[in-house]
Enzyme design. Structure first.
Site, PDB file in Angstrom:
ATOM      1  N   CYS A   1      22.195  55.437  42.180  1.00  0.00           N
ATOM      2  CA  CYS A   1      22.081  56.895  42.226  1.00  0.00           C
ATOM      3  C   CYS A   1      22.428  57.389  43.626  1.00  0.00           C
ATOM      4  O   CYS A   1      21.890  56.889  44.619  1.00  0.00           O
ATOM      5  CB  CYS A   1      20.667  57.324  41.834  1.00  0.00           C
ATOM      6  SG  CYS A   1      20.480  59.124  41.933  1.00  0.00           S
TER       7      CYS A   1
ATOM      8  N   HIS B   1      30.360  42.075  47.143  1.00  0.00           N
ATOM      9  CA  HIS B   1      31.012  43.373  46.919  1.00  0.00           C
ATOM     10  C   HIS B   1      30.365  44.144  45.777  1.00  0.00           C
ATOM     11  O   HIS B   1      30.905  45.159  45.335  1.00  0.00           O
ATOM     12  CB  HIS B   1      32.510  43.184  46.662  1.00  0.00           C
ATOM     13  CG  HIS B   1      33.273  42.753  47.890  1.00  0.00           C
ATOM     14  ND1 HIS B   1      34.571  42.309  47.850  1.00  0.00           N
ATOM     15  CD2 HIS B   1      32.901  42.711  49.187  1.00  0.00           C
ATOM     16  CE1 HIS B   1      34.966  42.004  49.087  1.00  0.00           C
ATOM     17  NE2 HIS B   1      33.970  42.230  49.910  1.00  0.00           N
TER      18      HIS B   1
ATOM     19  N   GLY C   1      40.547  30.960  45.182  1.00  0.00           N
ATOM     20  CA  GLY C   1      41.195  32.153  44.639  1.00  0.00           C
ATOM     21  C   GLY C   1      40.967  33.435  45.394  1.00  0.00           C
ATOM     22  O   GLY C   1      40.797  34.488  44.764  1.00  0.00           O
TER      23      GLY C   1
ATOM     24  N   ALA D   1      42.788  27.814  39.310  1.00  0.00           N
ATOM     25  CA  ALA D   1      41.370  27.480  39.473  1.00  0.00           C
ATOM     26  C   ALA D   1      40.806  26.817  38.216  1.00  0.00           C
ATOM     27  O   ALA D   1      40.064  25.836  38.300  1.00  0.00           O
ATOM     28  CB  ALA D   1      40.582  28.746  39.812  1.00  0.00           C
TER      29      ALA D   1
ATOM     30  N   ASN E   1      43.937  27.365  45.622  1.00  0.00           N
ATOM     31  CA  ASN E   1      44.673  28.620  45.453  1.00  0.00           C
ATOM     32  C   ASN E   1      46.071  28.315  44.925  1.00  0.00           C
ATOM     33  O   ASN E   1      46.622  27.250  45.201  1.00  0.00           O
ATOM     34  CB  ASN E   1      44.778  29.364  46.797  1.00  0.00           C
ATOM     35  CG  ASN E   1      45.035  30.849  46.619  1.00  0.00           C
ATOM     36  OD1 ASN E   1      45.995  31.259  45.986  1.00  0.00           O
ATOM     37  ND2 ASN E   1      44.151  31.663  47.179  1.00  0.00           N
TER      38      ASN E   1
HETATM   39  P1  OAD Z   1      43.320  39.095  45.908  1.00  0.00           P
HETATM   40  O1  OAD Z   1      43.980  39.715  44.726  1.00  0.00           O
HETATM   41  O2  OAD Z   1      43.606  39.691  47.245  1.00  0.00           O
HETATM   42  O3  OAD Z   1      43.731  37.559  45.999  1.00  0.00           O
HETATM   43  C1  OAD Z   1      43.668  36.689  44.876  1.00  0.00           C
HETATM   44  C2  OAD Z   1      44.079  35.303  45.323  1.00  0.00           C
HETATM   45  O4  OAD Z   1      43.939  34.416  44.222  1.00  0.00           O
HETATM   46  C3  OAD Z   1      45.532  35.194  45.812  1.00  0.00           C
HETATM   47  O5  OAD Z   1      45.579  34.393  46.972  1.00  0.00           O
HETATM   48  C4  OAD Z   1      46.242  34.493  44.633  1.00  0.00           C
HETATM   49  O6  OAD Z   1      47.324  33.686  45.084  1.00  0.00           O
HETATM   50  C5  OAD Z   1      45.111  33.640  44.078  1.00  0.00           C
HETATM   51  N1  OAD Z   1      45.224  33.337  42.635  1.00  0.00           N
HETATM   52  C6  OAD Z   1      45.707  34.116  41.634  1.00  0.00           C
HETATM   53  N2  OAD Z   1      45.562  33.534  40.439  1.00  0.00           N
HETATM   54  C7  OAD Z   1      44.949  32.326  40.676  1.00  0.00           C
HETATM   55  C8  OAD Z   1      44.506  31.257  39.844  1.00  0.00           C
HETATM   56  N3  OAD Z   1      44.656  31.299  38.508  1.00  0.00           N
HETATM   57  N4  OAD Z   1      43.924  30.194  40.436  1.00  0.00           N
HETATM   58  C9  OAD Z   1      43.768  30.134  41.787  1.00  0.00           C
HETATM   59  N5  OAD Z   1      44.168  31.117  42.620  1.00  0.00           N
HETATM   60  C10 OAD Z   1      44.736  32.199  42.085  1.00  0.00           C
HETATM   61  O7  OAD Z   1      41.754  39.061  45.600  1.00  0.00           O
HETATM   62  P2  OAD Z   1      40.533  38.859  46.615  1.00  0.00           P
HETATM   63  O8  OAD Z   1      40.873  37.933  47.717  1.00  0.00           O
HETATM   64  O9  OAD Z   1      39.356  38.547  45.784  1.00  0.00           O
HETATM   65  O10 OAD Z   1      37.274  44.359  46.988  1.00  0.00           O
HETATM   66  O11 OAD Z   1      40.372  40.329  47.198  1.00  0.00           O
HETATM   67  C11 OAD Z   1      39.337  40.614  48.089  1.00  0.00           C
HETATM   68  C12 OAD Z   1      38.792  42.005  47.841  1.00  0.00           C
HETATM   69  O12 OAD Z   1      39.849  42.970  47.917  1.00  0.00           O
HETATM   70  C13 OAD Z   1      38.212  42.218  46.453  1.00  0.00           C
HETATM   71  O13 OAD Z   1      36.867  41.773  46.345  1.00  0.00           O
HETATM   72  C14 OAD Z   1      38.316  43.692  46.262  1.00  0.00           C
HETATM   73  C15 OAD Z   1      39.680  43.949  46.879  1.00  0.00           C
HETATM   74  O14 OAD Z   1      39.860  45.213  47.411  1.00  0.00           O
HETATM   75  C16 OAD Z   1      36.404  45.163  46.299  1.00  0.00           C
HETATM   76  O15 OAD Z   1      36.455  45.346  45.106  1.00  0.00           O
HETATM   77  C17 OAD Z   1      35.368  45.811  47.141  1.00  0.00           C
END
Ligand code: OAD
Length: 241
Positions: free
Chosen positions: A129, A121, A189, A233, A215
């Site tokens: 630019c 991402h 995560g 994590a 997770n």
């Molecule tokens: P999310 O915020 O959707 O999910 C985070 C996950 O991590 C959830 O399942 C939580 O339960 C888990 N979690 C939270 N704290 C944790 C910890 N301390 N240890 C283990 N697990 C934990 O984030 P992503 O899946 O990364 O896109 O989201 C995917 C994409 O959506 C991102 O890359 C972003 C967003 O829009 C862009 O920025 C382009």
């Protein structure tokens, strides 16, 4: 939560695997103090993605988008990799073949020392630019608004893949190749709802990999994986070494 027998089994599988792929999401950086997107304090609970993280939003109001990224850059600049990021550096060092695929744009895997990785991402410290397409590193905090290209004076944008945009073909190809050939896949995560990363676990499973999830909460991947480690994590990933 996996019992200690399952944890030991996963650790042994990782130690003897010829090829390991790790997919990370915002949860791995949560313990460093970086916002997640969909949790209780998640960014998409308080902000509308369509106002801030789409090419249309940037075309409409680049100032607003840059102000939001400046705020995130300020927060992320104060964070450091946590034991989970460091454990993955050690895992990379020990594995015969290793590929880290991260959806995170915070750069903490690189800061920790991970080298064989795809930041699918993008990276919040890179700018692109909109005129000549040149990509460069920019760690200014705050970045002057509106930032312009030193080569052509065009408007710079964050080098981040926004909603509605495609991933770089090279990242897709590298991820595919790694997923198709891995023996163990570790998913850490991520809520597993954003494509194409949401399809990576099924691809690895289909190709015969042993798939594990770390997770705090259940996700769409939880039904598909061979083992789930419920926990933070930063507590659990170091136990896998
Ligand atoms: P999310 O915020 O959707 O999910 C985070 C996950 O991590 C959830 O399942 C939580 O339960 C888990 N979690 C939270 N704290 C944790 C910890 N301390 N240890 C283990 N697990 C934990 O984030 P992503 O899946 O990364 O896109 O989201 C995917 C994409 O959506 C991102 O890359 C972003 C967003 O829009 C862009 O920025 C382009």
């Amino acid at each position: 939560m996996a019992g200690s027998a399952e944890l030991q089994d996963l650790r042994a599988r990782l130690a003897r695997a010829q090829s390991v792929v790790v997919l990370t999401g915002a949860g791995i950086s949560a313990d460093s103090g970086v916002h997640t997107f969909r949790g209780a304090d998640g960014l998409w609970r308080n902000f509308r993605a369509e106002d801030l993280a789409t090419p249309e939003a940037f075309a409409r109001d680049p100032r607003l988008v840059w102000e939001w990224y400046n705020w995130r850059r300020e927060l992320i600049a104060t964070t450091r990799p946590n034991p989970a990021h460091h454990a993955l550096v050690e895992m990379e060092r020990r594995a015969q073949r290793f590929w880290l695929i991260t959806q995170n744009v915070d750069g903490l895997h690189r800061d920790a020392g991970s080298e064989t990785l795809s930041e699918i991402h993008g990276n919040i410290w890179m700018v692109r630019c909109t005129g000549c397409g040149q990509i460069s590193e920019n760690r200014q905090v705050p970045i002057p608004i509106l930032p312009s290209c030193s080569a052509c004076q065009g408007l710079l944008r964050p080098h981040i893949v926004w909603f509605g945009e495609s991933l770089a073909q090279r990242d897709l190809d590298q991820s595919d190749a790694a997923l198709e050939s891995c023996e163990v896949m570790l998913i850490i995560g991520t809520s597993g709802v954003v494509y194409p990363a949401a399809s990576f676990a099924p691809v690895a499973k289909q190709a015969g990999a042993f798939v594990a999830e770390v997770n705090l909460d259940p996700t769409p991947n939880s039904d598909l994986v061979d083992v789930t480690i419920r926990g933070r994590a930063s507590d659990t990933v170091p136990l896998l070494l």
